[in-house]
Enzyme design. Structure first.
Site, short mmCIF file in Angstrom:
data_model
loop_
_atom_site.label_atom_id
_atom_site.label_comp_id
_atom_site.label_asym_id
_atom_site.label_seq_id
_atom_site.Cartn_x
_atom_site.Cartn_y
_atom_site.Cartn_z
N ASN A 1 0.69 -1.21 0.06
CA ASN A 1 -0.05 -0.18 0.01
C ASN A 1 0.83 1.10 -0.06
O ASN A 1 0.60 2.28 -0.59
CB ASN A 1 -0.70 -0.05 1.09
CG ASN A 1 -2.22 -0.83 0.98
OD1 ASN A 1 -2.40 -1.10 -0.03
ND2 ASN A 1 -2.70 -1.60 2.21
N GLU B 1 -6.34 -7.75 5.52
CA GLU B 1 -5.59 -8.93 4.69
C GLU B 1 -5.87 -10.29 5.16
O GLU B 1 -5.08 -11.02 4.53
CB GLU B 1 -4.23 -8.41 4.45
CG GLU B 1 -3.43 -8.55 5.79
CD GLU B 1 -3.22 -7.33 6.24
OE1 GLU B 1 -2.37 -6.82 6.86
OE2 GLU B 1 -4.33 -6.31 6.42
#
Length: 300
Positions: free
Chosen positions: A185, A220
């Protein structure tokens, strides 16, 4: 006995009620004439359910599928299809008929589908029922990836543990966690992270059996529930998942970019609660992370 079996087959084939049976891999193994007519199947065809739905979607017949992206619809539907022992729902066909469909699933994954034509029944409550069905689906679906969410996965874990207590059937819970998603990210942006989460969901869903349940439980982290599966078999299933993800290159801006995940597997034990088996799987996952990631560890 053979004569009784032949009589039953004749009765099933002559009835206007739609009847079909799918095996644990979701391949059609039996369908009577009414079912084959509704879904445009030749007498000797035994397609996978996903292939049947794709073919009818592309030709504009069979079940009405209200989706612009068939593959997204398929992944979302497969994450919930056949995961409960019994469910009933309405579905409509392109030819205008409405069906009341029931699905009965055995512990080995085989599923019996029975559908009655309810087109002529009073339809004033149909919109309300459709809205309720949509609300139930939304409450069990992860919005980003389209697969099952924590609520749905937790319910399937509870059912697996209950069957273990009453039937003594083995089962495993696998916790899967993407490696280094924060770094991804930070380097590529959160949109890239979302692409990876979506790619992961699609590829893992392809590897699960219909009797298994796969879903995202947060961030996640994902969970796979494997009923009637010993630890050795669970490890082989997750190993195939690892291989599928290692070969993925989901980012268009970086053709050589790959990603991985780590996994912890715990076998259910008599007397376990959901928290018990998840805690052991989480501990095994932590061990996999500490050992270098991109691997599987089994709970002690």
């Amino acid at each position: 006995m053979d004569e009784i079996f032949r009589k039953l087959l004749h009765l099933c084939n002559d009835t206007p009620v739609l009847a079909a049976a799918y095996d644990g891999f979701d391949r059609l193994r039996y369908a009577n004439q009414a079912f084959r007519s509704a879904y445009f199947l030749e007498a000797d065809e035994t397609p996978l359910w996903s292939d049947l739905m794709r073919r009818n979607f592309e030709t504009g017949r069979g079940t009405v599928i209200r989706a612009g992206d068939f593959d997204a619809w398929l992944i979302s539907t497969q994450s919930r299809r056949g995961k409960m022992g019994f469910r009933a729902f309405e579905t409509d066909l392109v030819d205008g008929r409405w069906l009341w469909m029931t699905e009965t699933v055995q512990s080995d994954g085989w599923m019996l589908c029975i559908a009655n034509d309810i087109t002529k029944l009073r339809a004033h409550g149909r919109t309300v029922r459709q809205d309720l069905d949509k609300a139930i689906k939304a409450s069990n679906t992860d919005e980003l990836t389209g697969v099952a969410n924590r609520r749905f996965v937790t319910a399937r874990m509870g059912e697996m543990l209950q069957r273990m207590q009453t039937e003594g059937r083995a089962g495993c819970v696998c916790v899967l966690d993407l490696d280094n998603l924060k770094y991804i990210n930070d380097r590529y942006g959160h949109q890239a992270g979302d692409v990876i989460l979506g790619d992961f969901a699609v590829r893992i869903q392809r590897e699960v059996r219909r009797s298994d349940c796969f879903g995202r439980v947060g961030g996640e982290e994902f969970v796979v529930v494997l009923p009637n599966t010993p630890t050795a078999a669970a490890e082989l299933i997750v190993a195939r998942m690892l291989a599928a993800i290692r070969n993925s290159r989901p980012l268009s801006q970086s053709a050589d970019f790959g990603y991985s995940f780590s996994a912890g597997i715990a076998a259910a034990q008599r007397g376990d609660t959901i928290d018990d088996v998840l805690a052991r799987a989480d501990t095994a996952l932590y061990s996999a992370k500490m050992a270098g990631r991109n691997r599987i560890h089994l709970a002690a």
